[in-house]
Enzyme design. Sequence first.
Site, PDB file in Angstrom:
ATOM      1  N   GLN A 186      62.705  41.673   8.737  1.00 38.76           N
ATOM      2  CA  GLN A 186      61.690  42.230   9.628  1.00 38.76           C
ATOM      3  C   GLN A 186      61.650  43.760   9.499  1.00 38.76           C
ATOM      4  O   GLN A 186      60.761  44.390  10.046  1.00 38.76           O
ATOM      5  CB  GLN A 186      62.029  41.911  11.100  1.00 38.76           C
ATOM      6  N   PHE A 217      62.150  35.687  14.641  1.00 37.07           N
ATOM      7  CA  PHE A 217      62.467  35.692  16.079  1.00 37.07           C
ATOM      8  C   PHE A 217      63.477  36.765  16.469  1.00 37.07           C
ATOM      9  O   PHE A 217      64.166  36.637  17.474  1.00 37.07           O
ATOM     10  CB  PHE A 217      62.961  34.298  16.526  1.00 37.07           C
ATOM     11  N   GLU A 221      65.826  41.157  12.205  1.00 38.16           N
ATOM     12  CA  GLU A 221      65.590  42.578  12.478  1.00 38.16           C
ATOM     13  C   GLU A 221      66.752  43.400  11.935  1.00 38.16           C
ATOM     14  O   GLU A 221      66.554  44.450  11.349  1.00 38.16           O
ATOM     15  CB  GLU A 221      65.413  42.827  13.991  1.00 38.16           C
ATOM     16  N   ARG A 299      67.544  47.134  27.180  1.00 36.16           N
ATOM     17  CA  ARG A 299      66.371  46.377  27.623  1.00 36.16           C
ATOM     18  C   ARG A 299      66.747  45.380  28.725  1.00 36.16           C
ATOM     19  O   ARG A 299      65.982  45.145  29.648  1.00 36.16           O
ATOM     20  CB  ARG A 299      65.678  45.676  26.443  1.00 36.16           C
ATOM     21  N   PHE A 333      64.793  40.289  23.446  1.00 36.25           N
ATOM     22  CA  PHE A 333      65.678  41.423  23.164  1.00 36.25           C
ATOM     23  C   PHE A 333      66.465  41.868  24.397  1.00 36.25           C
ATOM     24  O   PHE A 333      66.409  43.021  24.797  1.00 36.25           O
ATOM     25  CB  PHE A 333      64.807  42.576  22.635  1.00 36.25           C
ATOM     26  N   ALA A 501      59.724  44.061  18.810  1.00 31.23           N
ATOM     27  CA  ALA A 501      59.353  44.613  20.110  1.00 31.23           C
ATOM     28  C   ALA A 501      57.913  44.257  20.493  1.00 31.23           C
ATOM     29  O   ALA A 501      57.285  44.976  21.271  1.00 31.23           O
ATOM     30  CB  ALA A 501      59.573  46.126  20.139  1.00 31.23           C
ATOM     31  N   GLU A 700      56.689  38.448  22.352  1.00 31.28           N
ATOM     32  CA  GLU A 700      57.859  38.050  23.126  1.00 31.28           C
ATOM     33  C   GLU A 700      57.548  37.487  24.513  1.00 31.28           C
ATOM     34  O   GLU A 700      58.262  36.608  24.988  1.00 31.28           O
ATOM     35  CB  GLU A 700      58.819  39.245  23.258  1.00 31.28           C
TER      36      GLU A 700
HETATM   37  N1  LUZ Z   1      63.871  46.036  18.735  1.00 32.88           N
HETATM   38  C1  LUZ Z   1      64.251  47.307  18.905  1.00 32.88           C
HETATM   39  C2  LUZ Z   1      63.272  45.352  19.709  1.00 32.88           C
HETATM   40  O1  LUZ Z   1      64.820  47.893  17.992  1.00 32.88           O
HETATM   41  N2  LUZ Z   1      63.982  47.925  20.065  1.00 32.88           N
HETATM   42  C3  LUZ Z   1      63.366  47.312  21.091  1.00 32.88           C
HETATM   43  O2  LUZ Z   1      63.140  47.913  22.132  1.00 32.88           O
HETATM   44  C4  LUZ Z   1      62.997  45.963  20.922  1.00 32.88           C
HETATM   45  N3  LUZ Z   1      62.414  45.295  21.900  1.00 32.88           N
HETATM   46  C5  LUZ Z   1      62.107  44.030  21.732  1.00 32.88           C
HETATM   47  C6  LUZ Z   1      62.386  43.431  20.523  1.00 32.88           C
HETATM   48  N4  LUZ Z   1      62.945  44.077  19.523  1.00 32.88           N
HETATM   49 MO1  MOS Z   2      62.492  41.395  18.031  1.00 35.77          MO
HETATM   50  S1  MOS Z   2      63.752  40.524  19.366  1.00 35.77           S
HETATM   51  O1  MOS Z   2      62.955  41.399  16.484  1.00 35.77           O
HETATM   52  O2  MOS Z   2      61.045  41.813  18.576  1.00 35.77           O
END
Ligand code: LUZ
Ligand code: MOS
Length: 743
Positions: A186, A217, A221, A299, A333, A501, A700
């Site tokens: 991602q 999902f 990331e 978060r 997240f 995010a 999300e």
């Molecule tokens: N990833 C991130 C995320 O690096 N920062 C965030 O605030 C976030 N929020 C949701 C999903 N991925």
């Molecule tokens: Mo995310 S939890 O890779 O938006």
Amino acid sequence: MKNIDSFDHVRGKSVYVDDLPVVQDTLFASVLYSTSTHATIKIDASPAMIPGVVKIITAKDVPYNQIGNIIPDEPLLAENMVFYRGEPIAIVLAKTQEIANHARELINVEYDKIPVITYPKLAVQCGLLIHDPKIIEYGSLNWEKCDFIVENTIYIGGQEHLYLETQAAYAFPQEKDRIKIISSTQSPTVVQKAAAHMLKKSMHDIEVEIIRLGGAFGGKEDQATPVACMAALGTYLTKRPVKLVYSRHDDMIITGKRHPYIVDYRIGADKSGKIINWEVIFYQNSGAFADLSPAVLERTMFHATNSYYIPNVRIVGVPTKTNLPPFTAFRGFGGPQGIFSIESALFQLSRKMRAEGVDISYYELQTINQIKDGQRFPYGQIMKNCTLDAIWKKIDNKYKTEKENVTKFNKEHKYRKRGIASFPLTFGISFTKTSLNQGSALIHIYSDGSVGISTGAVEMGQGVNTRMIQTVAQVFSIPPEWIRIETTNTTRVANASPSAASSTHDLNGKALINAANKLINRLSAKAAQILNIDQSSISFFESKIGTGTTNISWNDLITQSYESRIDLSAHGYYATPTIHFNPATGKGHPFSYYAFGAGIVIVELDVIRGVYKVISVDVFHDVGKSLNYELDLGQMEGGIVQGLGWTLLEELIYDNSVLASNSLGTYKIPGLDFVPQINIEFIENNSNENGLFHSKAIGEPPFFYGIPGYFALSDAIIAFNPNYNKSISLPYTPEKVLFGLWD
Ligand code: LUZ
Ligand code: MOS
């Protein structure tokens, strides 16, 4: 517009890393991971040097053995010590995958075991933290003012991502010692940067290319990074292409998942049900290395008051270092853990108030405490453009009618009980790390009028590529078929933020609009000249440029612009305005806007066997102005089912730190027969200035509608056993339900 990938997906024609034609001289990698949870190690790879094995890589072969993203605490390959079962120790490169897999079993690793810690509070006692605890405070706690106080400890389980495509990377040697990695990530830029650091190269020496992912999902990331780096390292050391694709079993054991949490809380309210105090400590099980845990924890803390205004708040986040794989991003997240906690507290508060003679339901507590425009979140942001009030009015009738039906059903049935729960959602949109809120894009108009676009967005099944094409088609007013979206590639779009995010289509779509507007300026100047009309009267419509009476076709204008030597390419950029956040003070305005919604879940329980069926999920969700109804609906349905999986079914079982639920035979995800009747009503409005064409992020938010599943089931259990008093522990598997029914 239909998802551009669905036609090829259903025919098996869409290409993933593992489908790429294998290039000559390719070596196949197999990763040897630790089978001990915490130990010092000695490696003897010599027995594995069987015919067909070309190289066995260990820590000493890595130029710079560090891939930590937020905190540099994670080696690519274990050095002298392992900290979790599944930690990569060595990479076998062989001429076939079979040889590589076989050889890794022949490597000798001597483990000298060290005590293991997997329980967060024990880690705290031993001083094992990823970083110092964080605190967000607002108002000041005053317990004397509270008529009712509930204090509790709850357990929140993790979750396996179970993307259909496992982690994968294919690295290729390029001229002048550069390396190209085709990665299932991602985060193209995170992979590029980590691989460059690890190989002591510059970022421009590494090219990262992404075609699409078979689901992610959040699981790709950060956790795609070691996989891409291992393939790149193999290529660096052998000068040959290296392919690494995890088997399902390896993937489930090696990679991190959603964070389990232990949460201590205390909530206080007055007789009218107004919450006065909310004090919560989140013990995050962060795993052995930081990964994204600090950001996830932040978060969690932001969402610890969900959709409620609470005047006095103290939120503490403690990231505990344990001997488990580094837990990571997963849809929501950390938000789900935060919101589940406050919902648990309200649910229990209502029970306590009723037991002590004040008849206020969970639903009424949700209603009474709802946050309104102008009120502050504990982290400082002031609520604006809140649509929750209107949404909540919509569910009011529905809830009351359904509640009566449930009560009636329960009177008529002795061994079957129904339960119902309502739920309001407020989810902040933006990366909480402000600097990540930027995007860029590139548009080429070719001289025949066809268009090619590139962005930093990664297609992972969510349909972002379709939305990107739709965006450009709308701005240029040309058919989507004239536009092709290219792969995501760091040489075309640099410094891309992760596709995460829920912000991917906002950031990249707005960058595309910025690029398209530059082209529109150039093209309309040319059109004005050709048509001999004023440039301000020109618009783009139905593949024409000009006015209703005087216009030129898209294709003719492009051809003539090219002949006149007008630049037909443009780069675009977008940075989310107005957001800021100071991690040191825990205050700021981190979110561009909020996603709002409300849901009602109804379940039916068989009290003899403990099994249950989710009957229905009704959701009213604010999507702003829906950009693509079918894609939005797909995200909603998938997210709701995935959320219910988290709260009700999916259980990570560790047998003394060894993941026992390490296959699809032992880890239960929602099957088709589990899927309830899902009714979704989108609340459309034009209020969101910061969304793409006034739309709202949809990635999300739907996940959270699984949360009321837990409380609906609790409601059903209580209908049968009013004295039910088990501690809250997610997921609510039939096994736990049965023990609660008959204790
Ligand atoms: N990833 C991130 C995320 O690096 N920062 C965030 O605030 C976030 N929020 C949701 C999903 N991925
Ligand atoms: Mo995310 S939890 O890779 O938006």
